[in-house]
Design a protein around this motif. Sequence first.
Motif, short mmCIF file in Angstrom:
data_model
loop_
_atom_site.label_atom_id
_atom_site.label_comp_id
_atom_site.label_asym_id
_atom_site.label_seq_id
_atom_site.Cartn_x
_atom_site.Cartn_y
_atom_site.Cartn_z
N ILE A 103 0.79 -1.13 0.00
CA ILE A 103 -0.14 0.01 -0.03
C ILE A 103 0.93 1.36 0.08
CG2 ILE A 103 -1.87 1.31 1.18
CD1 ILE A 103 -2.77 -1.14 -0.21
N GLY A 104 1.69 1.18 0.90
CA GLY A 104 2.91 2.32 0.65
C GLY A 104 3.49 2.68 -0.56
N LEU A 105 3.91 1.55 -1.52
CA LEU A 105 4.46 1.85 -2.56
C LEU A 105 3.33 2.37 -3.67
CD1 LEU A 105 6.55 -1.44 -3.16
CD2 LEU A 105 7.42 0.67 -2.52
N LEU A 106 2.20 1.98 -3.54
CA LEU A 106 0.96 2.41 -4.51
C LEU A 106 0.83 3.91 -3.85
CD1 LEU A 106 -1.34 -0.60 -4.44
CD2 LEU A 106 -0.06 0.48 -6.60
N LEU A 107 0.73 4.15 -2.93
CA LEU A 107 0.19 5.74 -2.47
C LEU A 107 1.34 6.62 -2.42
CD1 LEU A 107 -1.95 4.90 1.09
CD2 LEU A 107 -2.68 5.15 -1.59
#
Length: 323
Positions: A103-107
Amino acid sequence: MTSPAVDPAPEAHKATPASRTDTTAAPARRITGTVWAALGVVYVVWGSTYLGIRIAVETMPPFLSSGARFVTAGLLLAGIIAWRQGPAALKVTRRQLGSAVLIGLLLIPGGNGLVVLAETSIPSGLAALLIAVVPAWVVILRAATGERPGLGAVGGVLLGLVGLAVLTLPGLSGDVKIGGVVLVVVATLLWSVGSFSSSRLPMPANPFTASAYEMVAGGLAGLLIGVVRGEQHGLDLTAISGRSWAALAYLILFGSLLAFTSYAWLLQAAPLSLVATYAYVNPVVAVLLGALVLNEALTWPLLLGGAVVVGGVCLIVSTERRG
């Protein structure tokens, strides 16, 4: 949760579901006063970060500054959690850590990083207004997984898309760089996928812990992207202006610690279509600040497009309040 990042107290943690290991769709969530307070933080503070980003990239490289912002904020948040709740609050399973990293990579490098890069070539107000496409992606993702968004949500999305079409006119006419416009639209897709997936993956039960891991992972990825792009070549820290440093500090403390953490909490505590309405309100704040502080032009596509997308938020919010 009136100050989620500054004071991640156990009481705030209790407002979230006890576990995020269930990958099925979450049941309907009651919209409490705490949800509205957190949403207000995201509305106002995140609206001001577009101005902060624009000022920071005046003399700072985009991905290196964005990566440094989130790594610093994530480590600070982790320290606050350990201080307030004890080191055990940072413990997560391998699956939860993997989900938080994804999720951190996407956001962050995907959603936020591309917007930072785009703001090197387009005005901050326009970048914020283009984010209005986020709810459209969210509704498409919900429909793809079998959910049936209400008529109000669909109507709000359609209004947002009409506003988006109006906002792209300056890029199509050559008044701004179309490449910057495309970067923001791609960023909205990645951000929407990350937001949508966060409620369906085995995330850490404590949303503040999840936010800390997301920010550190996403920030490290942003730094790596910056190095791969060669942003470190010729970088002179003494040449960075004082106002860019001040903007970066604001982005760390308010944009990341306060607003991003509020957003991470809302993803677990409120209906996603309601959380996504920040994309309609942020632009209003961003356009006003861009015009007042940076003298960005208030052209008719900006004004008309902004008015249309703000109308969209009214439909979505009213639908969620009745839900």
